[in-house]
Design a protein around this motif. Sequence first.
Motif, short mmCIF file in Angstrom:
data_model
loop_
_atom_site.label_atom_id
_atom_site.label_comp_id
_atom_site.label_asym_id
_atom_site.label_seq_id
_atom_site.Cartn_x
_atom_site.Cartn_y
_atom_site.Cartn_z
N TYR A 67 0.87 -1.18 0.00
CA TYR A 67 0.00 0.00 0.00
C TYR A 67 0.90 1.23 0.00
CZ TYR A 67 -3.37 -3.55 1.21
OH TYR A 67 -4.15 -4.68 1.18
N ASP A 81 1.75 4.48 1.85
CA ASP A 81 0.59 5.34 2.02
C ASP A 81 0.06 5.10 3.44
OD1 ASP A 81 -1.75 6.75 1.93
OD2 ASP A 81 -2.41 5.98 -0.01
N LYS A 83 -2.29 6.10 5.23
CA LYS A 83 -3.70 6.05 5.62
C LYS A 83 -4.22 4.61 5.63
CE LYS A 83 -5.77 6.76 1.04
NZ LYS A 83 -6.61 7.65 0.21
N TRP A 84 -3.36 3.67 5.18
CA TRP A 84 -3.73 2.26 5.16
C TRP A 84 -2.85 1.48 6.12
CZ3 TRP A 84 -8.11 1.84 2.77
CH2 TRP A 84 -8.40 2.62 1.66
N PHE A 85 -3.38 0.35 6.61
CA PHE A 85 -2.57 -0.56 7.39
C PHE A 85 -1.48 -1.13 6.50
CE2 PHE A 85 -6.36 -0.51 10.06
CZ PHE A 85 -5.82 -0.54 11.34
N GLN A 86 -0.29 -1.22 7.03
CA GLN A 86 0.85 -1.71 6.27
C GLN A 86 1.17 -3.15 6.66
OE1 GLN A 86 2.53 0.05 3.79
NE2 GLN A 86 0.86 1.52 4.03
N GLN A 170 -0.50 0.44 14.76
CA GLN A 170 -0.86 1.27 13.62
C GLN A 170 -2.21 1.98 13.81
OE1 GLN A 170 0.07 -0.34 9.59
NE2 GLN A 170 0.54 -2.26 10.63
N ILE A 174 -3.68 5.31 11.82
CA ILE A 174 -4.80 5.13 10.90
C ILE A 174 -5.96 6.05 11.29
CG2 ILE A 174 -6.58 3.51 10.15
CD1 ILE A 174 -3.93 2.97 8.83
N ASN A 178 -7.25 9.18 8.83
CA ASN A 178 -8.57 9.04 8.23
C ASN A 178 -9.68 9.74 9.01
OD1 ASN A 178 -8.25 6.94 5.89
ND2 ASN A 178 -7.08 6.07 7.58
N ASN A 212 -7.98 -3.67 5.38
CA ASN A 212 -8.03 -2.41 4.64
C ASN A 212 -9.33 -2.25 3.85
OD1 ASN A 212 -5.66 -1.08 5.40
ND2 ASN A 212 -4.42 -2.25 3.95
N LEU A 215 -11.63 -1.07 6.42
CA LEU A 215 -11.30 0.32 6.73
C LEU A 215 -11.86 1.27 5.68
CD1 LEU A 215 -9.73 2.53 8.28
CD2 LEU A 215 -7.72 1.93 6.91
N LYS A 216 -11.73 0.89 4.42
CA LYS A 216 -12.26 1.72 3.34
C LYS A 216 -13.77 1.90 3.48
CE LYS A 216 -12.37 2.11 -1.72
NZ LYS A 216 -11.96 1.50 -3.00
#
Length: 222
Positions: A67, A81, A83-86, A170, A174, A178, A212, A215-216
Amino acid sequence: MNNSVTNTARLLGAGLRALLVLTVVCGVLYPLAVTGVAQGLFPDKANGSEIRANGTVVGSSLIGQSYNLPLKKGQETPVPDLKWFQGRPANGLVVNSVNTQYTLILSGATNRAGDNAELIKWVKDAKAAVIKDNSVHGYTVKPSDVPADAVTSSGSGLDPDISPAYADIQVHRIAEKNDLPVAQVQKLVDEHTDGRTLGFIGEPRVNVLELNIALKALVAKS
């Protein structure tokens, strides 16, 4: 002489019949039977453990994804990025340089010993990045908080899961990126944490792609 020819012809005929029968049984009937059983009993696993979002296949639960932000002009190393879990680092992955007709990523391990200087540097750099990226206003990640899977790649470099501990550190980042409540993001992680297989095999884990996607959906509702 005639007996010799007759025997040879008989053996050739038997061999050809055996070849035909084994081809039908092993090359047609057996694969059809196995495919039918797999599709009937385990359709999800038989089709690659696909993960769908809004009716579209977005990946597999068995293969990790990165991501990252799009590369800028002249940039070679992608930036995550945040804003996403890595997921886990993927130092073992290499780009296909043999058959350049295809753009392929080759799976593999780093193959570095525990005292290898390059591996030690990778781990130290990854740990520093995890601490920096996930330390936000009101929450600081301590070096002792960073789990091993946050700084080391798996044997394949394609591990789709992370430990609950890595997901937890994280959460605050996050939430901040967001504009979400921390408790809401933590609940999302808890809901997507799977326990040990059969209660004793492996370790608790979180599938990053599934997390993710959730999350979205959460961000879209907020």
